[in-house]
Design a protein around this motif. Structure first.
Motif, mmCIF file in Angstrom:
data_model
loop_
_atom_site.group_PDB
_atom_site.id
_atom_site.type_symbol
_atom_site.label_atom_id
_atom_site.label_comp_id
_atom_site.label_asym_id
_atom_site.label_seq_id
_atom_site.Cartn_x
_atom_site.Cartn_y
_atom_site.Cartn_z
ATOM 1 N N ARG A 164 16.184 26.710 -8.600
ATOM 2 C CA ARG A 164 15.482 27.382 -7.505
ATOM 3 C C ARG A 164 16.249 28.650 -7.143
ATOM 4 N N ASP A 217 16.416 32.112 -1.216
ATOM 5 C CA ASP A 217 16.470 31.213 -0.076
ATOM 6 C C ASP A 217 15.103 31.250 0.600
ATOM 7 N N GLY A 218 14.198 30.439 0.085
ATOM 8 C CA GLY A 218 12.871 30.395 0.670
ATOM 9 C C GLY A 218 11.982 31.560 0.301
ATOM 10 N N GLU A 219 12.288 32.235 -0.792
ATOM 11 C CA GLU A 219 11.538 33.450 -1.098
ATOM 12 C C GLU A 219 10.310 33.219 -1.966
ATOM 13 N N ARG A 220 10.134 32.044 -2.494
ATOM 14 C CA ARG A 220 9.036 31.893 -3.438
ATOM 15 C C ARG A 220 7.694 31.797 -2.699
ATOM 16 N N GLY A 266 5.261 29.663 -3.215
ATOM 17 C CA GLY A 266 4.595 28.374 -3.338
ATOM 18 C C GLY A 266 4.476 27.665 -2.006
ATOM 19 N N SER A 267 3.939 26.451 -2.070
ATOM 20 C CA SER A 267 3.787 25.644 -0.865
ATOM 21 C C SER A 267 4.901 24.618 -0.782
ATOM 22 N N GLU A 268 5.323 24.323 0.427
ATOM 23 C CA GLU A 268 6.265 23.236 0.630
ATOM 24 C C GLU A 268 5.458 21.942 0.656
ATOM 25 N N LYS A 312 5.150 18.180 1.172
ATOM 26 C CA LYS A 312 5.943 17.157 1.859
ATOM 27 C C LYS A 312 5.932 15.853 1.087
ATOM 28 N N ASP A 322 0.435 16.240 1.068
ATOM 29 C CA ASP A 322 0.614 16.789 2.417
ATOM 30 C C ASP A 322 1.399 18.085 2.298
ATOM 31 N N ASP A 364 5.381 14.405 8.486
ATOM 32 C CA ASP A 364 6.124 15.446 9.215
ATOM 33 C C ASP A 364 6.507 14.880 10.580
ATOM 34 N N PRO A 394 16.408 30.624 9.110
ATOM 35 C CA PRO A 394 16.011 30.263 7.741
ATOM 36 C C PRO A 394 14.590 29.722 7.727
ATOM 37 N N ALA A 395 13.766 30.307 6.873
ATOM 38 C CA ALA A 395 12.361 29.901 6.798
ATOM 39 C C ALA A 395 11.918 29.923 5.354
ATOM 40 N N GLY A 396 10.858 29.190 5.073
ATOM 41 C CA GLY A 396 10.297 29.184 3.740
ATOM 42 C C GLY A 396 10.742 27.981 2.937
ATOM 43 N N VAL A 397 10.146 27.870 1.766
ATOM 44 C CA VAL A 397 10.383 26.715 0.910
ATOM 45 C C VAL A 397 11.832 26.690 0.440
ATOM 46 N N GLY A 442 11.042 25.921 7.954
ATOM 47 C CA GLY A 442 10.123 25.329 6.997
ATOM 48 C C GLY A 442 8.995 26.278 6.638
ATOM 49 N N SER A 443 7.917 25.684 6.154
ATOM 50 C CA SER A 443 6.831 26.486 5.596
ATOM 51 C C SER A 443 5.507 26.009 6.195
ATOM 52 N N HIS A 453 4.297 26.020 10.156
ATOM 53 C CA HIS A 453 5.446 26.168 11.050
ATOM 54 C C HIS A 453 5.703 27.653 11.338
ATOM 55 N N ARG A 510 11.628 18.057 8.938
ATOM 56 C CA ARG A 510 11.838 18.587 7.602
ATOM 57 C C ARG A 510 11.884 17.483 6.532
ATOM 58 N N GLN A 564 7.477 34.764 4.536
ATOM 59 C CA GLN A 564 8.203 34.630 3.270
ATOM 60 C C GLN A 564 7.285 34.806 2.081
#
Lengths: 147, 484
Positions: free
Chosen positions: A110, A113-116, A118-120, A122, A146, B101, B134-137, B205-206, B209, B244, B441
């Motif tokens: 990866r 730091d969170g730049e992609r 895509g979707s997170e 869960k 989810d 969540d 800090p944010a994002g995947v 988070g993403s 949020h 998270r 992001q």
């Protein structure tokens, strides 16, 4: 649904996202559903894979196996800080009264730091999850994740 | 049209009569338009929120009614906006009533600055906030801790980051449950969950949020606003995030355990995602203890993010700590042990709120003493381009909804539908042209969360007020929006 012998797609769910894979057998259908997950997670073009990780899951039914498999990928990718790219090899067989699947996943580290884009994801939910044989003899695997 | 029979009780309340396996009726706070959307949805996609309300009404031990707030939309098992309260002896705990969540919620802080100061510097302030939070995947948190310390987070909640410089002592009084719930047992949380989380404390988070800087655009209840210290133009910062990866993994782990328990205890579960265990069973107790740990993790995460936001404001505007105060923090994906009136008798219940906010009325136990005359602020997240709301609960709400209200606007279009209809870059440009400083992001997130993908939040809160179960206090308009 597409006419090709194997493939994958996402489909509508109001708050979350549906994943669907299909193929000539149940193993391919499940692996294709995983490919839909990988695309959802990374968003953009696939990075070049540079490592592999193995995982094995067991469940009483194929639908449960699908959910288990996707959740295991989500957890391992997060723990290892990797982007799953594709599947190098998979085997599926009976185990007791249920099923066991062993898979080798190719992945990339990866980046950022969170730049992609895509979707997170869960988790994969059990809601409406199934792996079924279709009238034409091919198989389809489907569930909701989810996000 | 639709598979579930409904009848209109009044302009803002519909009922699914208790039939067949239903133990109680279903009740949906909705107007004609909302019901039309819900029925149409069952025609175009397979997900049916009304059927989900009905299915929850079949669970053992459910009390009074299976409820859906006005932001109802299809979830998995429970609808989003769903509330279910269960008898402690005969009832069950259901994974779908909490979701993955755990303790996702909102913190709103009042910033003692003139609105003009924010507006003038909104772009550079947005840059600073975007850099700091800090944010994002896959982002990692500002609070660095060792793997062994995660158990303390799970039992100490918001106090853990507070004692490490994230926030001020006064924050805790204005968090639901003072930022920590009892009954959390880290031994009920898997090592995988802990390993996934220990780097993520203090991350936004993403998805839906966000961190927003907002101002009070209009006040509707002067008395409650005065009690909350809100005036026209008051600047606030709102943070929407949860527990998270730890919460996600707890859900994943217990999905299997509760599925097995559903069979073991021969529970009549109308569909797979409503997997459950009796509250008093070993499986039920362990799941509840894990969820409580997840709730504490959510408190800790929001405290850490809030502490970071506080530091940015203090540095950027040379403010003292007294210039920023926590208005309130409340979750909307939770399990709570609460006492409510059931048919004239006070009963201890396990209340599930899935996309629903605790809305305890004036004078209720659990409301901060300063807010006793108003009730706890109900923080309702809107959409990027429109508004958020602060509501309060009412006595009627305490009786009808177990002291619950809406949590947001509620989705109107699916994520996939939004991606087809909107381009992230267009959404960002439109919001910027409208005067908002927005940082995201990924453009995908902006498209999925496009204002048009959600219901009109003003209509949603008006339904709750029209039904008499909540009251509107203030409408908040965003100036800065940070999204993962």
């Amino acid at each position: 649904m597409h006419e090709s012998r194997r493939g994958h797609e996402t489909f509508e769910h109001t708050a979350d996202m549906g994943l669907r894979g299909w193929g000539p057998d149940e193993k391919t259908a499940i692996c294709e559903a995983a490919m839909a997950l990988f695309e959802l997670m990374r968003g953009d073009e696939a990075p070049k894979p540079e490592m592999t990780f193995d995982l094995g899951v067991e469940a009483n039914s194929l639908g449960e196996l699908l959910v288990e498999f996707l959740n295991e990928i989500i957890s391992i990718a997060d723990l290892n800080e990797t982007e799953p790219v594709d599947i190098e090899g998979a085997s599926l067989g009976p185990r007791g009264t249920g099923f066991r699947m062993i898979v080798k996943v190719r992945a990339a580290a990866r980046t950022g730091d969170g730049e992609r884009n895509g979707s997170e994801v869960k988790a994969a939910a059990g809601y409406g999850a199934y792996v079924r044989r279709r009238p034409d003899g091919t198989w389809v695997a489907s569930c909701v994740v989810d996000v | 049209m639709g598979r579930v029979k409904t009848r209109k009780i009044n302009e803002f309340l519909w009922e699914i009569p208790a039939e067949g396996d239903m133990r109680v009726p279903g009740r949906i706070y909705a107007d004609d338009f909302t019901m039309k959307i819900l029925r149409e949805e069952t025609q175009s996609v397979q997900w049916d929120a009304l059927m989900q309300v009905r299915n929850v009404a079949c669970l053992p031990g459910i009390q009074t009614a299976s409820l859906a707030m006005a932001d109802i939309h299809p979830g998995y098992g429970f609808p989003i906006g769903g509330v279910g309260a269960f008898d402690m002896d005969e009832g069950v705990v259901s994974l779908a009533g909490v979701g993955f969540d755990i303790n996702c919620g909102v913190r709103t802080m009042v910033i003692d600055l003139p609105l003009e100061d924010i507006v003038k510097k909104k772009e550079s302030l947005a840059d600073e906030l975007f850099r700091a939070v800090p944010a994002g995947v896959g982002s990692t948190g500002s609070l660095k801790l060792s793997l062994s310390e995660i158990d303390r987070v799970l039992t100490e909640g918001a106090r853990f980051p507070l004692e490490r410089g994230f926030g001020v002592k006064g924050d805790l009084e204005y968090i639901e449950e003072n930022g920590v719930v009892a009954g959390a047992d880290p031994s009920c949380v898997s090592g995988t969950a802990k390993q996934r989380q220990f780097k993520q404390i203090g991350t936004l988070g993403s998805g839906n949020h966000y961190l927003e800087v907002q101002y009070v655009e209009e006040i509707f209840d002067r008395n409650a606003a005065e009690i909350f210290g809100l005036r026209d133009g008051t600047v606030v910062a709102s943070i929407h995030t949860g527990s998270r990866a730890l919460g996600h993994q707890i859900g994943t782990d217990y999905q299997k355990i509760l599925a097995a328990a559903s069979g073991r205890y021969a529970l009549k579960i109308p569909e797979a995602e409503l997997v459950a265990a009796p509250i008093r069973s070993d499986e039920g107790k362990r799941y509840i203890a894990a969820v409580m740990a997840g709730i504490n993790c959510g408190f800790a995460n929001r405290q850490a993010v809030s502490g970071t936001v506080r530091k940015v404001f203090e540095k950027f505007f040379s403010l003292g700590e007294e210039s920023i105060r926590n208005l309130y923090e409340v979750g909307h994906n939770n399990l709570k042990f609460e006492t409510h009136d059931v048919s004239g008798t006070n009963k201890r219940l396990l209340v599930h709120r899935k996309g629903a906010t605790r809305a305890f009325a004036a004078g209720s136990t659990g409301v901060p003493s300063r807010y006793a005359g108003a009730g706890n602020p109900v923080l309702v997240g809107g959409t990027m381009g429109t508004a958020s709301w602060i509501l309060v609960g009412t006595e009627k709400g305490m009786k009808e909804t177990f002291g619950s209200s809406v949590h947001g606007a509620g989705r109107l279009k699916s994520r996939k539908g939004a991606l087809k209809e909107y381009r992230g870059s267009d959404i960002i440009n439109d919001l910027s042209a409208g005067g908002m400083a927005i940082r995201v992001q990924g453009a995908r997130s902006a498209a999925e969360e496009a204002p048009g993908a959600y219901k009109n939040v003003d209509r949603v809160v008006a339904i709750m007020e029209g039904a008499g179960v909540s009251r509107r206090v203030a409408r908040l308009r965003p100036i800065i929006c940070i999204k993962g």
